[in-house]
Design an enzyme around this catalytic site. Structure first.
Site, PDB file in Angstrom:
ATOM      1  CE  LYS A  54      -6.855  -0.010  -3.876  1.00 22.30           C
ATOM      2  NZ  LYS A  54      -6.194   0.531  -2.684  1.00 22.30           N
ATOM      3  CD  GLN A  98      -7.135   1.828   0.775  1.00 18.19           C
ATOM      4  OE1 GLN A  98      -7.197   0.928  -0.053  1.00 18.19           O
ATOM      5  NE2 GLN A  98      -6.716   3.053   0.481  1.00 18.19           N
ATOM      6  CG  ASP A 121      -0.282  -0.931  -1.777  1.00 16.17           C
ATOM      7  OD1 ASP A 121      -0.697  -0.630  -2.910  1.00 16.17           O
ATOM      8  OD2 ASP A 121      -0.936  -0.750  -0.737  1.00 16.17           O
TER       9      ASP A 121
END
Ligand code: NAD
Length: 294
Positions: A54, A98, A121
């Site tokens: 990422k 994460q 997200d």
């Protein structure tokens, strides 16, 4: 194999090139790059790989990438304090924590602490709610990537029968809502669904997001269907190293379907491209600029 192989890698690359153009235009107008902060707690090897890729993709698109690595033993209060700082940082447009997080930390409390305007997200209840009622949401990256692939393959999705296998908040549910918004007739299947093969055979669009290696067989698929395989499963390989397969028995299903995504190289690359897209969109919204069409 008669099905077309949907080239997620190539489609993601093309999208990333358009995002990089959007980033350059944003820098020109605002005088700074869009910024994405990724928070990693602990040393989980798979999570480390995701975070590294990422970060690389963010930099390659011309965005600012900030990485925070915290020890496995970090307290919830410390993590929440970091999120508070990132929420207040004007140069940060996207915050991604994460998952999974260690046991001492309540994931839902952490997600709830992220400013919804920076929740790239799309896991915050405010964004989930906006997706459900048709508002301006940040939408989870994986289902957004699946939708992009489906539109690239089929164009207009109106009236299609869609079956989504899996009801997670991250993939299955938002996928179903996105398809509903495209005027598909949507069924969500899950571990308690009766006669799953029969249900799947009705689908023009079949999305598998289960986490069970090669569960969807050729006989489950309607001839001419488009099949999107979200699953990532590692199985033992002949060389003892193991290999990645999806939730769909690729070779069998490719004999029946019109088009299918491979694993790897299908949905996976789209997820990262959509993370960049969401960060660019969040940056535009925060600066009061018109959003790029991506
Ligand atoms: P999850 O474990 O949260 O959800 C799995 C879902 O599958 C559940 O809703 C469950 O009801 C359903 N299910 C389980 N067994 C079933 C069965 N026998 N029949 C029908 N339904 C069944 O998983 P998730 O986070 O939604 O992820 C699903 C898969 O997608 C995993 O393999 C994951 O690794 C993969 N994934 C890939 C990406 C990507 O970028 N490609 C992103 C996220 C998740």
């Amino acid at each position: 194999m008669s099905a077309r192989r949907i080239d997620g890698k190539g489609i993601a690359e093309a999208l990333r090139a358009r995002i990089a153009d959007g980033v350059a235009a944003f820098r020109e107008t605002v005088g700074r790059p869009p910024g994405l902060a990724v928070v990693l707690v602990g040393e989980d090897p798979a999570s480390s790989v995701y975070v590294r890729s990422k970060g690389k993709a963010t930099g390659a698109a011309g965005m600012r990438s900030v990485e925070h690595r915290l020890a496995d033993s970090v307290s919830e209060a410390e993590l929440l304090a970091l999120i508070g700082e990132l929420n207040r940082d004007p140069g940060i447009d996207g915050i991604l924590v994460q998952l999974p997080l260690p046991g001492q930390i309540d994931e839902q409390r952490v997600i709830a602490a992220i400013d919804p305007a920076k929740d790239v997200d799309g896991f915050h209840v405010e964004n989930a709610g906006r997706l459900a009622v048709g508002g301006e949401a940040l939408v989870p990256c994986t289902p957004l990537g699946c939708l992009h692939l489906l539109k690239a393959e089929l164009g207009d999705l109106t009236g299609k029968d869609a079956v989504v296998i899996g009801r997670s908040n991250i993939v299955g549910k938002p996928m179903a809502l996105l398809l509903l918004a495209e005027s598909c007739t949507v069924t969500i299947a899950h571990s308690r669904t009766r006669d799953l093969p029969e249900l799947c055979r009705r689908a023009d669009i079949l999305v598998a997001a289960v986490g069970r290696a090669e569960m969807v067989r050729g006989a489950w698929v309607k001839p001419g269907a488009v099949v999107i395989d979200v699953g990532i499963n590692r199985i033992a390989g002949g060389d003892g190293k193991g290999r990645l397969v999806g939730d769909v028995a690729f070779d069998e299903v490719a004999e029946v379907a019109a088009a299918i995504t491979p694993v790897p190289g299908g949905v996976g690359p789209m997820t990262i491209a959509m993370l960049l897209r969401n960060t660019l969109v969040a940056a535009h919204r925060r600066e009061g600029l018109e959003e790029p069409r991506l």
